[in-house]
Scaffold this motif. Structure first.
Motif, PDB file in Angstrom:
ATOM      1  N   ARG A 114       0.845  -1.202   0.000  1.00  0.00           N
ATOM      2  CA  ARG A 114       0.000   0.000   0.000  1.00  0.00           C
ATOM      3  C   ARG A 114       0.882   1.254   0.000  1.00  0.00           C
ATOM      4  O   ARG A 114       0.592   2.234  -0.703  1.00  0.00           O
ATOM      5  CB  ARG A 114      -0.915  -0.013   1.235  1.00  0.00           C
ATOM      6  CG  ARG A 114      -1.759   1.239   1.417  1.00  0.00           C
ATOM      7  CD  ARG A 114      -2.663   1.497   0.243  1.00  0.00           C
ATOM      8  NE  ARG A 114      -3.426   2.722   0.414  1.00  0.00           N
ATOM      9  CZ  ARG A 114      -3.977   3.394  -0.584  1.00  0.00           C
ATOM     10  NH1 ARG A 114      -3.850   2.959  -1.827  1.00  0.00           N
ATOM     11  NH2 ARG A 114      -4.656   4.488  -0.359  1.00  0.00           N
ATOM     12  N   PHE A 115       1.964   1.226   0.768  1.00  0.00           N
ATOM     13  CA  PHE A 115       2.896   2.353   0.852  1.00  0.00           C
ATOM     14  C   PHE A 115       3.463   2.660  -0.542  1.00  0.00           C
ATOM     15  O   PHE A 115       3.471   3.809  -0.994  1.00  0.00           O
ATOM     16  CB  PHE A 115       4.019   2.003   1.824  1.00  0.00           C
ATOM     17  CG  PHE A 115       4.795   3.170   2.350  1.00  0.00           C
ATOM     18  CD1 PHE A 115       4.614   3.623   3.653  1.00  0.00           C
ATOM     19  CD2 PHE A 115       5.728   3.823   1.565  1.00  0.00           C
ATOM     20  CE1 PHE A 115       5.337   4.684   4.149  1.00  0.00           C
ATOM     21  CE2 PHE A 115       6.465   4.895   2.041  1.00  0.00           C
ATOM     22  CZ  PHE A 115       6.266   5.328   3.347  1.00  0.00           C
ATOM     23  N   PHE A 116       3.939   1.628  -1.229  1.00  0.00           N
ATOM     24  CA  PHE A 116       4.545   1.821  -2.554  1.00  0.00           C
ATOM     25  C   PHE A 116       3.515   2.326  -3.564  1.00  0.00           C
ATOM     26  O   PHE A 116       3.832   3.139  -4.439  1.00  0.00           O
ATOM     27  CB  PHE A 116       5.165   0.523  -3.056  1.00  0.00           C
ATOM     28  CG  PHE A 116       6.324   0.045  -2.236  1.00  0.00           C
ATOM     29  CD1 PHE A 116       7.203   0.943  -1.656  1.00  0.00           C
ATOM     30  CD2 PHE A 116       6.528  -1.304  -2.017  1.00  0.00           C
ATOM     31  CE1 PHE A 116       8.280   0.511  -0.897  1.00  0.00           C
ATOM     32  CE2 PHE A 116       7.594  -1.751  -1.256  1.00  0.00           C
ATOM     33  CZ  PHE A 116       8.471  -0.848  -0.696  1.00  0.00           C
ATOM     34  N   THR A 117       2.288   1.842  -3.463  1.00  0.00           N
ATOM     35  CA  THR A 117       1.244   2.285  -4.386  1.00  0.00           C
ATOM     36  C   THR A 117       0.984   3.777  -4.231  1.00  0.00           C
ATOM     37  O   THR A 117       0.860   4.513  -5.222  1.00  0.00           O
ATOM     38  CB  THR A 117      -0.052   1.502  -4.145  1.00  0.00           C
ATOM     39  OG1 THR A 117       0.177   0.110  -4.399  1.00  0.00           O
ATOM     40  CG2 THR A 117      -1.170   1.995  -5.048  1.00  0.00           C
ATOM     41  N   ILE A 118       0.910   4.240  -2.986  1.00  0.00           N
ATOM     42  CA  ILE A 118       0.678   5.664  -2.738  1.00  0.00           C
ATOM     43  C   ILE A 118       1.827   6.499  -3.287  1.00  0.00           C
ATOM     44  O   ILE A 118       1.621   7.516  -3.964  1.00  0.00           O
ATOM     45  CB  ILE A 118       0.505   5.925  -1.226  1.00  0.00           C
ATOM     46  CG1 ILE A 118      -0.789   5.264  -0.727  1.00  0.00           C
ATOM     47  CG2 ILE A 118       0.470   7.419  -0.938  1.00  0.00           C
ATOM     48  CD1 ILE A 118      -0.941   5.309   0.780  1.00  0.00           C
TER      49      ILE A 118
END
Length: 248
Positions: free
Chosen positions: A221-225
């Motif tokens: 989720r962090f990388f997607t943001i």
């Protein structure tokens, strides 16, 4: 075994700015706009600036929540324990633009992650600025409980045959919201600090064999943001570049 911090495979996430960025013009040519229509349209466009601030504040808030397990192992002391209030009050009288406030915040004794900092020179109230001066440093920290805080310190200096700098002296400390962060600190620098902390903290926890069970989900989720933010900024920069290249 796959690397839990490897960005997730698959198509690039859609940029939140890939849709129309601004409200449409009234259904007339620009040269046919009345003064009232032009004013109302430009006012509505400027409202998007606040929407951008709100969106960036939400991004910081979500990334902080995703980082909390790793934050605990990379956080460091914020301030040394010995602080002299009289020294700080003397600086308030000595320099323009220095205000002593909230120096007794309990969280100053906790640990945190330094995210970004700004500095500016100080002008003495009475002495010659080439003989006496100082630097005001404002630092942004993320506490291990997820609170964002700022710490202000002054480093005074004097010239007496040479430039002499003393240690920095605490003059202010307070909690801030993500929106307040954006008024003073750099958004990209803050995101980079959060990203480094995720990698560094995960590496430490893996060495200790204390890897959280939800690391893969949270890091994904962090990388997607981060990817969405990067794409949005690139598209915005491309639009500005095209606007600058357009003939008058």
């Amino acid at each position: 075994m796959s690397d839990p911090l490897k960005p997730p495979p698959g198509p690039s996430p859609k940029s939140p700015t890939s849709e129309a960025a601004f409200p449409p013009l009234p259904d007339v040519g620009p040269e046919q706009l009345t003064a009232d229509q032009a004013r109302d349209y430009l006012m509505s466009v400027l409202d998007y600036g606040q929407e951008e601030i709100d969106a960036k504040a939400g991004i910081i808030e979500e990334l902080v929540d995703l980082l909390l397990p790793e934050l605990k192992v990379v956080a460091q002391s914020i301030r040394p324990p010995d602080e002299d209030l009289k020294e700080a009050e003397a600086l308030e009288q000595r320099f323009t633009g220095v205000a002593v406030r909230e120096r007794d915040a309990a969280w100053l004794k906790q640990t945190g992650l330094r995210l970004d900092s700004t500095t500016r020179p100080l002008v003495p109230r009475w002495s010659a600025p080439d003989k006496v001066g100082g630097v005001l440093k404002r630092e942004l920290f993320l506490l291990t409980d997820g609170r964002l805080v700022t710490v202000e310190a002054v480093t005074p200096w004097e010239t007496d045959g040479g430039r002499l700098a003393s240690r920095d002296i605490l003059v202010g400390a307070r909690e801030v919201t993500p929106a307040e962060v954006l008024r003073t600190f750099d958004f990209v620098a803050t995101l980079k600090s959060l990203l480094r902390a995720l990698f560094d903290g995960a590496a430490i926890l893996m060495e200790r064999n204390e890897q959280p069970a939800d690391l893969v989900e949270r890091s994904g989720r962090f990388f997607t943001i981060i990817a969405q933010v990067a794409m949005g900024m690139k598209e915005s920069a491309d639009r500005l570049r095209r606007a600058g290249d357009s003939p008058a």
